[in-house]
Design a protein around this motif. Sequence first.
Motif, PDB file in Angstrom:
ATOM      1  N   UNK A   1      38.696  37.717  31.179  1.00 20.35           N
ATOM      2  CA  UNK A   1      40.491  37.647  31.190  1.00 20.35           C
ATOM      3  C   UNK A   1      41.254  38.433  30.797  1.00 20.35           C
ATOM      4  N   UNK A   2      41.100  39.240  30.384  1.00 22.26           N
ATOM      5  CA  UNK A   2      42.080  40.315  29.669  1.00 22.26           C
ATOM      6  C   UNK A   2      41.974  42.153  30.936  1.00 22.26           C
ATOM      7  N   UNK A   3      40.403  41.809  31.560  1.00 19.59           N
ATOM      8  CA  UNK A   3      40.565  42.958  32.937  1.00 19.59           C
ATOM      9  C   UNK A   3      40.180  41.481  33.692  1.00 19.59           C
ATOM     10  N   UNK A   4      41.312  41.221  34.646  1.00 23.21           N
ATOM     11  CA  UNK A   4      40.528  40.524  35.659  1.00 23.21           C
ATOM     12  C   UNK A   4      40.113  41.007  37.095  1.00 23.21           C
ATOM     13  N   UNK A   5      39.158  40.556  38.000  1.00 21.57           N
ATOM     14  CA  UNK A   5      39.121  42.073  38.739  1.00 21.57           C
ATOM     15  C   UNK A   5      40.062  42.135  39.574  1.00 21.57           C
ATOM     16  N   UNK A   6      39.833  43.184  40.695  1.00 21.41           N
ATOM     17  CA  UNK A   6      41.242  43.382  41.913  1.00 21.41           C
ATOM     18  C   UNK A   6      40.867  42.514  42.520  1.00 21.41           C
ATOM     19  N   UNK A   7      42.132  42.152  43.225  1.00 21.33           N
ATOM     20  CA  UNK A   7      41.786  40.753  44.768  1.00 21.33           C
ATOM     21  C   UNK A   7      41.519  39.545  44.061  1.00 21.33           C
ATOM     22  N   UNK A   8      40.917  38.208  44.368  1.00 26.45           N
ATOM     23  CA  UNK A   8      40.083  37.376  44.554  1.00 26.45           C
ATOM     24  C   UNK A   8      39.442  37.754  43.088  1.00 26.45           C
ATOM     25  N   UNK A   9      39.747  37.337  41.966  1.00 25.85           N
ATOM     26  CA  UNK A   9      39.243  36.549  40.820  1.00 25.85           C
ATOM     27  C   UNK A   9      37.635  36.555  41.396  1.00 25.85           C
ATOM     28  N   UNK A  10      36.957  36.029  42.327  1.00 25.68           N
ATOM     29  CA  UNK A  10      36.374  35.311  41.728  1.00 25.68           C
ATOM     30  C   UNK A  10      34.814  35.678  42.869  1.00 25.68           C
ATOM     31  N   UNK A  11      35.258  37.221  43.272  1.00 24.04           N
ATOM     32  CA  UNK A  11      34.795  38.170  44.264  1.00 24.04           C
ATOM     33  C   UNK A  11      33.455  38.352  43.641  1.00 24.04           C
ATOM     34  N   UNK A  12      33.898  39.086  42.793  1.00 20.03           N
ATOM     35  CA  UNK A  12      31.801  39.639  41.945  1.00 20.03           C
ATOM     36  C   UNK A  12      31.172  38.763  41.804  1.00 20.03           C
ATOM     37  N   UNK A  13      31.419  37.181  42.174  1.00 21.46           N
ATOM     38  CA  UNK A  13      30.539  36.234  41.942  1.00 21.46           C
ATOM     39  C   UNK A  13      30.059  35.861  43.285  1.00 21.46           C
ATOM     40  N   UNK A  14      31.126  35.998  44.326  1.00 28.75           N
ATOM     41  CA  UNK A  14      30.736  35.305  45.647  1.00 28.75           C
ATOM     42  C   UNK A  14      29.482  35.427  45.922  1.00 28.75           C
TER      43      UNK A  14
END
Lengths: 330, 329
Positions: free
Chosen positions: A281-294
């Motif tokens: 939560x300190x460095x949220x992914x850009x775009x959709x936060x779920x994309x790395x797991x989607x």
Amino acid sequence: MSDRKPVLEIEDLSVAYQTANGLVNAVNDVNLKVYPEEIVGLVGESGSGKSTMAYAIMRLLKGDAFVTKGHIKVMGEDLYALSPKELRKFRWNKISMVFQSAMSALNPVMTVQTQIVDTLTSHRPEMSKAEAIKRAGELLDVVRIDRKHLNSYPHELSGGMRQRVVIAIAIALSPGFVIMDEPTTALDVVVQRSILDQIREIQQVEKFAVLFISHDFSLVAELASQVAIMYAGRIVELTKSGTLRLGERHHPYTEGLLRAIPHLTADEVVIEGIPGTPPNLVNLPSGCAFYPRCPLATDECRKARPNLYQTDNAIIECHLFKGDREVQHV
Amino acid sequence: MRYFLNRLGFLIVSIWAALTLNFILPRLMPGNPAEIMLAKFQGRMPPQALHAFELQFGFSNKPMITQYFNYLGSMLTGHWGLSYTYYPTSVQTIISGSLPWTLGLLGIVWVIAVTFGTFTGIFIAWRRGGFLDSVTPIITMFFQSIPQFWLALVLVYSLSFSMNLFPMAHGYGNSVTMGWNFPFVSSVVYHAILPAVVIFLGSVSGWIVGMRNNMMMTLGEDYIVFAEAKGVPTRRLIFNYAARNAMLPQITSIAIALSTIIGGQILIEQVFSYPGIGFQLTSAVSGEDYPLIQGMFLIIAVTTLLINFVVDMIYGRLDPRVRRRGATS
């Protein structure tokens, strides 16, 4: 229902914790409305910001946590605009909360009666001691605890009884809105069941609205009329609870959660998890936060935060639903 | 009630154990009081005198068990023997002359230090991060790290010897007569100021820091947040919800510390030549005054046990989990 005045109105709320590693963005631009007499579920993994949001609504954020932006209105009143004195009066009269840790929410050196009476007399100075004690007895009746336990200390009660006492304290002043932050997490399944039934029963009599926070999907789906699904501090989907099953149109994260529910009646029990771990939560992914797991992520998901789209039964924040009507708020 | 009887039983058994140990220990030492007394006169006394002393000190060749019961009997009836150093003054006269000085000075200063420290601790924990919270730990640590006897010496040298502001020694002045008259009482208070300051400064830091930390821990508990949310007024929240729970470890520390203070003030009483029990104990030890030492040990042990009993009672009042049986959390 939208013509009625909501009991809870959250607008673009962000909450952050100041830590040595930087700001932890626990809640990010959340919008949510709860209407009178409605039960809304809030589901998410541990650390998705559910409890932080609850504490923010109650204006109980402590220490390093603070609201960075947005507004919270409870029954039209901005809690953050109230003076400490007004806040003390407003809270519990209009909005109350059942805490996650029922086991430790009661003062160990005071009797159940004193703790309930304290709640009453703090808000109703005109109430006599005898009246308050009578009301305390009635409240125990409501949560179905024998009145003899008025003189018990918390350590003399079981976990389920303690949670009932906490619920009794929460409804002591007949608030219009109650936040229940994982009220059954610390209890075993059988007790969970009876407490849930009781919450529903009391809710139908007292007619208060509930924001029911849990990580237990099936529990919430059963209790609530609407369910908000929270991921990395954002509500990624707000859906009618009746449609919470595979086959309906849902956010990929919701689908992952649904697949993770074991179906014990099936011939073979298959539990599927969601690969990966929740984001930092300190460095949220850009775009959709779920994309790395989607499993369905595209390039676009990495680049841009998706907008909200209205489907038949839900409002979903996902690029996959571009064909649907775009909306501004949940 | 059950708790009370339980504690009372424990008190009686511990006092009995202390008495018994007090009986056994001197008998394990070589020689007997009469021989030591005789040795003091370095042969200027006829052997018959030894027999006379033996009779006077209650020395006998009866079986141990008879001696033991005689001993228990005389302890309970207040016949604790005669001091050598102040021969033929009885031990209980000396103790009853010095114990009030120690208990009076120590007791009052202790109550003040504990009360002041606890309330300060509560206050600075509530105003966490405030001015007092950042300054107090430094000051208290400074005084806590100074050895008390050294602080006592510094004060005696600077304030009493160099500046002549306070008396250098003793519990009261030479010119006053003992009794409940103003000159005597004011002289006692005047003489007690420096030792009191030393004891206060030496102990108050611990109570402030201890209470502050307990209070911080308690303020983070869920029941405090819950109580705040349900609208309990601030004063009640601090004292009835937070401080009452935070007090519990503090009371345990008080009980532990109490068992060491009576003996522990020896150095301070020595520096100020204060006529308390510590001062007497030192002279008893250096004078090999066995009956007096024995009596002192006994009175220290019994006082400590009694104070602990009282603390236990207070603890029981404050914490229902100690008083009543129930499901564990």
